[in-house]
Write an enzyme that holds these catalytic residues in place. Structure first.
Site, short mmCIF file in Angstrom:
data_model
loop_
_atom_site.label_atom_id
_atom_site.label_comp_id
_atom_site.label_asym_id
_atom_site.label_seq_id
_atom_site.Cartn_x
_atom_site.Cartn_y
_atom_site.Cartn_z
N GLU A 462 37.99 64.03 60.42
CA GLU A 462 37.47 65.27 59.84
C GLU A 462 36.05 65.48 60.40
O GLU A 462 35.89 66.17 61.36
CB GLU A 462 37.51 65.18 58.32
CG GLU A 462 37.64 66.56 57.73
CD GLU A 462 38.35 66.58 56.38
OE1 GLU A 462 38.25 67.59 55.73
OE2 GLU A 462 38.99 65.59 55.99
N GLU A 743 33.21 59.86 48.09
CA GLU A 743 33.77 61.20 47.95
C GLU A 743 34.38 61.41 46.56
O GLU A 743 34.29 62.48 45.99
CB GLU A 743 34.86 61.39 49.02
CG GLU A 743 35.59 62.70 48.98
CD GLU A 743 36.57 62.85 50.13
OE1 GLU A 743 37.01 61.82 50.69
OE2 GLU A 743 36.89 63.99 50.48
C1 BGC Z 1 36.23 67.50 52.81
C2 BGC Z 1 35.33 68.06 51.75
C3 BGC Z 1 35.45 69.54 51.86
C4 BGC Z 1 36.83 69.80 51.38
C5 BGC Z 1 37.17 71.22 51.20
C6 BGC Z 1 37.61 67.81 52.42
O1 BGC Z 1 38.56 67.32 53.25
O2 BGC Z 1 36.02 66.16 53.04
O3 BGC Z 1 34.20 67.46 51.51
O4 BGC Z 1 34.47 70.31 51.28
O5 BGC Z 1 37.79 69.18 52.19
O6 BGC Z 1 38.12 71.31 50.34
#
Ligand code: BGC
Length: 889
Positions: A462, A743
């Site tokens: 990501e 997270e």
């Molecule tokens: C990210 C987040 C992001 C989100 C949006 C994720 O995969 O890691 O931090 O804001 O997606 O929904």
């Protein structure tokens, strides 16, 4: 004494690569109290001796930050010297500051001449190798100056006569390349003498061509890497010469046979070609480089904020896991590289894999990396040498040593943190070691995710510029490090990638729109305009303006922010704003089992953000003197607010949505009817109690939870929330050994199991947004809207939480501002405040019953709070607290 302690041009110290005349800032130092600048004398010259200055002007003004030399224009590729002296309200003159220097790049895109050249062909679309390009040139006569400007479609390292030029990493960074591509400028005057020389570049795929995004698309910007540079030689006799990349350059494949952002790097040291960028190297076996058609009008100069190597960690332990793997623990989760001392026979292979955490049994855990391999393969050449990757980066604390020639010795490894160059501005410390560790974790998640773009995470497939994460963390970031330049650079891409109608993409640079053909969900739901995410275009410039006092950032992004507000207005149903794909209170714990979407309905959270951003926008319009807009949007904000109150409050004052986040947003965004303020705060406390004092909030509620409590008179409960150590809480992570912010609250559950591997980063700064409360409320350091940039600060510390002391400091654009409080043995509280010259401060002590020592200040009750106005200086105060028992050590 009155001194000038630091001077900056374009907010940087001695920048190289400005495309326009900078504005100037300086910091004053003085032992006296109440120091205000009354005038300044600025000089700019072409020589450090300041003979025949180009600018030489005394101005009677107190402005010492972001000062323009109105009418002063710069020439391209020129070094300027500048200095300033100031006068103060005590009749003193500082004398000249030290001499600053700034070097311009091109001042007009049309001045770029060099074509991009490539070592690749369209057949390389699927390859991820690095290439080398070289060209020779002659310096004819003694030089007065030499500047080299370069950029790449991909990533590059520039070399001159066998040495890397500068210390940039992963240049030219990541921008919306087709609209905004940065080039870097280096002053190479001292590296060149008359004679023959060679320039060389090593170029890799990077964000430009490599695989990026969870959709797994590659060649997002193009299928061939390329490099462009122009070297400007200015001879002492006044003549000039420009050396450019072009068809005469030769190219070859590099020892980096593979490099991808997610998957890592393969380096075959046997393929090194010593001397490849020295003059006279025999490149007969190399191929001619080809010119690649590319739009050079999008090139923009980048001066500061470039990616660099920072902290270096040596191994904390070399472990053998229960499964028998050799693992090196560096003790700190971060973004960067392993640096290895490679020594092996020719052809021997070193293979490493980087990862964030061990599993419950203490074994290597890589599931949360998803498809990102994070590997490093080095093929030895038979000679000793240190190596660190060139075209990738890793999110890791641990390195799994899969193969290594001979015994694994700690001294052959270190880890290097890599992130954008930003000065550390804030410090926080208190008597609770867990909170200090939390601060460290916030800072490290910030460093790990401020690598050119504010990313969500640095380890899985990501690592994108998710706008929501960047929005909620901005205030905290502006305490920890100097982020003005960093965000300004990225906001240009936010504006560039905005949809024609004003929508703001979920990720910037936007590599999802147009690449989502395979993803039904995103086609259906859209790739832009989620509340809290898209609001970054309004809220970040505003928060930067408050932190650095520079209205230019508001002016720069005024049009895109207005477009965003109008987009919401156009798509609102009455006042209810809710549009296609919303992330809502993302990853809140009140989500249904296994879901990412928190329980607070989008109608409520989106409308709350619609009201908040519209209100902020109205204030921005007012700051910029756009009175008509200010009136129009203030009225719109009132209308949304009234609608919000109608829809989400019962006539009896209950919220229609009984989640923590609904109450937090209503309170923090000022959407609660006055009559129901206490009731709403009490309801939030009940919802907190229902969870046994724990938060169950996600991205929307978490950043403001403690603020919503303290602003409604519940400081004690805010501390209690912050200080919780059991699951789920900030300090639960700390107690579980976290060195960065997770997270998910349940990234690692109390039973040792983990939240699903499909999205479980241990290095996401989002929940670190509580750092703002620690600086603003615990330490009490606040900026004000009336005199932003801490020109007039508000120091309002709130002792509590059983802490015996807390202290915060912030290096503002004017100088150091700090506040420390300490509970004394007699139950009084001592406050030490340092206010930098040329600023003023309001000292407010809501917890003070009476002053024991005012250090010469006059405290008076204002709205029931003992308050004093202070000029610059250091003050040591003491007060008797209202609730002495609550503060007892
Ligand atoms: C990210 C987040 C992001 C989100 C949006 C994720 O995969 O890691 O931090 O804001 O997606 O929904």
């Amino acid at each position: 004494m009155l001194n000038i302690s630091e001077i900056r041009a374009a907010h940087q110290i001695n920048p190289v690569g400005l495309s326009a005349a900078p504005r100037f800032s300086w910091k004053l130092q003085s032992g006296k109290r109440g120091v205000l600048q009354t005038g300044y004398h600025l000089q700019i010259a072409l020589r450090p001796g300041f003979e025949r200055p180009l600018w030489d002007k005394q101005t009677n003004s107190g402005q010492s930050a972001h000062v323009a030399a109105e009418g002063f224009e710069v020439q391209p590729l020129t070094a300027y010297y500048w200095r300033v002296r100031v006068q103060d309200n005590h009749g003193r003159d500082s004398g000249w500051s030290e001499t600053g220097r700034f070097v311009t790049a091109l001042t007009d895109a049309g001045q770029w001449q060099a074509p991009f050249i490539t070592a690749e062909t369209p057949a390389d679309a699927a390859t991820s190798k690095a290439t080398m390009m070289r060209g020779e040139f002659t310096v004819e006569k003694p030089l007065a100056a030499a500047y080299v400007l370069c950029s790449a479609l991909g990533l590059y390292h520039l070399h001159l006569n066998g040495e890397k030029v500068g210390d940039d990493q992963l240049a030219p960074g990541w921008t919306s390349y087709h609209k905004h591509l940065l080039y870097q400028t280096h002053d190479v005057t001292t590296l060149l003498k008359p004679g023959r020389h060679a320039l060389g570049a090593m170029v890799g795929a990077g964000w430009y061509k490599g695989l990026m995004g969870f959709l797994g698309s590659r060649n997002n910007y193009g299928a061939q890497t390329a490099f462009a540079c122009q070297l400007h030689l200015v001879y002492q006799d006044g003549t000039t010469q420009t050396v450019c990349t072009g068809p005469g350059w030769r190219c070859a494949d590099a020892p980096v046979t593979f490099a991808e952002i997610y998957d890592g790097e393969v380096y075959d040291a046997r393929l090194e070609q010593p001397g490849w960028c020295a003059a006279g190297f025999d490149d007969a076996t190399w191929r001619p480089a080809a010119v690649l058609k590319a739009d050079t009008s999008v090139l923009c100069a980048q001066a500061g904020g470039r990616i660099k190597c920072h902290e270096v960690f040596t191994p904390k332990a070399v472990l053998t896991t229960p499964q028998g793997d050799t693992v090196i623990d560096f003790g700190q989760n971060l973004t960067g590289w392993p640096r290895i001392h490679a020594h092996g026979a020719p052809g021997e292979v070193i293979e490493l894999a980087c990862f964030e955490t061990l599993d419950a049994e203490g074994n290597v855990y890589t599931d949360n990396l998803r498809s990102a391999k994070q590997s490093l393969r080095y093929i030895c050449k038979g000679e000793d040498g240190w190596y660190q990757p060139l075209f990738t980066f890793y999110g890791f604390r641990y390195v799994h040593v899969k193969t290594w020639p001979g015994a694994v010795r700690a001294q052959d490894f270190c880890s290097v943190a890599v992130y954008s160059d930003m000065a550390e501005t804030g410090s926080f410390a208190c008597s609770n070691p867990d909170l200090n560790q939390l601060q460290s974790n916030i800072r490290w998640s910030m460093k790990s995710n401020f690598l050119d773009v504010p990313t969500d995470c640095p380890q899985r497939n990501e690592r994108m510029g998710w706008t929501g994460d960047a929005q909620i963390f901005c205030r905290t970031a502006a305490y920890l490090m100097d982020v003005l330049g960093f965000y300004r650079k990225w906001l240009q891409d936010v504006a560039a990638d905005q949809t024609p109608e004003g929508g703001v993409p979920h990720v910037v640079p936007d590599i999802i729109t147009g690449q989502n053909a395979e993803d039904d969900w995103l086609i259906d739901q859209g790739t832009h305009s989620a509340a809290a995410w898209a609001d970054v275009i309004v809220l970040n410039p505003w928060n930067l303006y408050l932190a650095y006092g520079d209205a230019a950032i508001l002016r720069q992004f005024y049009a895109p922010m207005k477009k965003w507000i109008d987009f919401m207005r156009a798509h609102a149903d009455g006042v209810v704003w809710n549009y296609r794909l919303q992330f809502g209170d993302w990853v809140a714990l009140d989500a249904e089992e296994g879901s990412y979407f928190g329980a607070t309905p989008n109608d409520l959270s989106c409308t709350a953000y619609y009201a908040y951003s519209t209100g902020v926008f109205a204030k921005i319009a007012e700051v910029l003197g756009k009175d008509e807009d200010a009136r129009e949007y203030a009225a719109l904000c009132e209308e949304i607010k009234a609608g919000f109150q109608r829809l989400f409050f019962t006539p009896g004052g209950e919220m229609t949505v009984q989640t923590q986040t609904a109450h937090i947003l209503a309170l923090y965004f000022g959407l609660v009817p006055d009559a129901f303020l206490d009731k709403t705060a009490a309801a939030l406390l009940r919802l907190l109690e229902k969870e046994d004092g724990h938060l169950v909030t996600g991205f929307m509620g978490t950043p403001y939870f403690t603020h919503a409590l303290s602003q409604s008179g519940h400081v004690k409960e805010a501390y209690a929330l912050l200080l919780k150590t059991d699951f789920p809480s900030w300090l639960y992570q700390v107690r579980r050994g976290a060195t960065t912010i997770w997270e998910h609250w349940d990234g690692l559950k109390p039973d040792g199991s983990m939240w699903s591997a499909d999205m479980n980063s241990f290095n996401h700064y989002a929940y670190g947004a509580v750092g703002d409360w620690m600086y603003r409320v615990v330490a009490g350091i606040n900026n004000t809207e009336d005199a932003p940039g801490y020109r007039h600060s508000l120091l309002c510390p709130r002792p509590g939480g059983g802490l015996s002391y807390a202290e915060g400091s912030l290096e503002t654009v004017y100088g150091l501002l700090s506040c420390r409080w300490e509970v004394q043995d007699d139950g009084s509280v001592q406050v030490r405040a340092a206010v930098t010259p040329n600023t003023q401060c309001t000292l407010a002590l809501p917890d003070a019953l009476a002053m024991a020592d005012t250090d010469g200040l006059r405290f008076e009750p204002r709205d029931g709070v003992l308050t004093a106005q202070a000029g610059s200086g250091v003050y040591t105060l003491r007060f008797w607290p209202v609730a002495a028992d609550a503060l007892k050590k």
